[in-house]
Write a protein that holds these residues in place. Structure first.
Motif, PDB file in Angstrom:
ATOM      1  N   UNK A 157      39.176  24.609  -4.116  1.00  0.00           N
ATOM      2  CA  UNK A 157      39.102  25.013  -5.501  1.00  0.00           C
ATOM      3  C   UNK A 157      39.199  23.731  -6.582  1.00  0.00           C
ATOM      4  N   UNK A 158      39.796  22.839  -6.047  1.00  0.00           N
ATOM      5  CA  UNK A 158      40.014  21.469  -6.990  1.00  0.00           C
ATOM      6  C   UNK A 158      41.232  21.662  -7.489  1.00  0.00           C
ATOM      7  N   UNK A 159      42.075  22.681  -7.268  1.00  0.00           N
ATOM      8  CA  UNK A 159      43.358  22.747  -7.952  1.00  0.00           C
ATOM      9  C   UNK A 159      44.357  22.298  -6.887  1.00  0.00           C
ATOM     10  N   UNK A 160      45.701  21.899  -7.258  1.00  0.00           N
ATOM     11  CA  UNK A 160      46.499  21.505  -6.451  1.00  0.00           C
ATOM     12  C   UNK A 160      47.167  22.751  -5.822  1.00  0.00           C
ATOM     13  N   UNK A 161      47.376  22.590  -4.577  1.00  0.00           N
ATOM     14  CA  UNK A 161      48.100  23.602  -3.447  1.00  0.00           C
ATOM     15  C   UNK A 161      49.095  23.010  -2.691  1.00  0.00           C
ATOM     16  N   UNK A 162      50.111  23.918  -2.477  1.00  0.00           N
ATOM     17  CA  UNK A 162      51.071  23.394  -1.488  1.00  0.00           C
ATOM     18  C   UNK A 162      51.747  24.563  -0.822  1.00  0.00           C
ATOM     19  N   UNK A 163      51.944  24.116   0.509  1.00  0.00           N
ATOM     20  CA  UNK A 163      52.523  25.022   1.510  1.00  0.00           C
ATOM     21  C   UNK A 163      53.917  25.437   0.895  1.00  0.00           C
ATOM     22  N   UNK A 164      54.469  26.492   1.424  1.00  0.00           N
ATOM     23  CA  UNK A 164      55.861  27.291   1.185  1.00  0.00           C
ATOM     24  C   UNK A 164      56.880  26.076   1.306  1.00  0.00           C
TER      25      UNK A 164
END
Length: 176
Positions: A157-164
């Motif tokens: 997506x190009x967006x920042x993602x983080x795990x729980x």
């Protein structure tokens, strides 16, 4: 969000709009946060109704301009179910919201500031269109793979993602 729905590791997605607000109580402004949620998806994926201790979670969807307050915030404001409370955004926008329930996360500091409204109500409060979201919560088949899936989503997506675990580092430290 369409691309996310196609990934077999993803059980579902729940868009969210986060807004920093002031709860106006007489001449006092209390800082808070409203999470605008897709009520049914939030419940399906994350059991939202289990945290609503008074009132009915579905009223957020069925009652225009409504809010479920954290129990600590409600207590500070002396707000009862059925009351109207005033909300002000950091941009100075005002909206009156009807209290339709209380929720408790089990973490008192969160319950003193957090509240929930529908996506539409929060978008309206911020003066945004119905396509505006600030976060997308993702429920996956294996929570232990959250960091791996997050990296894939960032690339996709190009967006920042983080795990729980990363998203809840403070809470994880408290439990340790």
């Amino acid at each position: 969000m369409s691309a996310l729905k196609k990934d077999p590791r993803i059980l579902g997605i729940a868009p969210k709009v986060s807004a920093q607000v002031f709860y106006n109580v007489g001449s006092i402004d209390l800082t808070g946060t409203i999470a605008g949620i897709d009520v049914e998806e939030e419940n399906r994926l994350f059991a939202f109704k289990d945290y609503v201790t008074s009132g009915n979670y579905i009223d957020l969807k069925n009652t225009p301009n409504s809010i479920v307050l954290g129990k600590g915030a409600a207590d500070k404001m002396l707000a009862k179910i059925g009351d109207a409370i005033q909300i002000t955004t950091s941009k100075g926008e005002h909206l009156s919201l009807k209290v339709v329930g209380y929720f408790q996360s089990g973490i008192a500091d969160i319950d003193k500031v957090q509240s929930y409204a529908s996506l539409a109500t929060t978008q309206k409060l911020l003066g945004e269109t119905n396509s505006y979201v600030t976060d997308i919560n993702v429920n996956i088949t294996d929570p232990e793979n959250a960091a791996t899936v997050a990296k894939t989503l960032t690339t996709l997506t190009g967006y920042t993602s983080e795990g729980w675990k990363e998203a809840n580092e403070t809470m994880m430290a408290a439990f340790r």
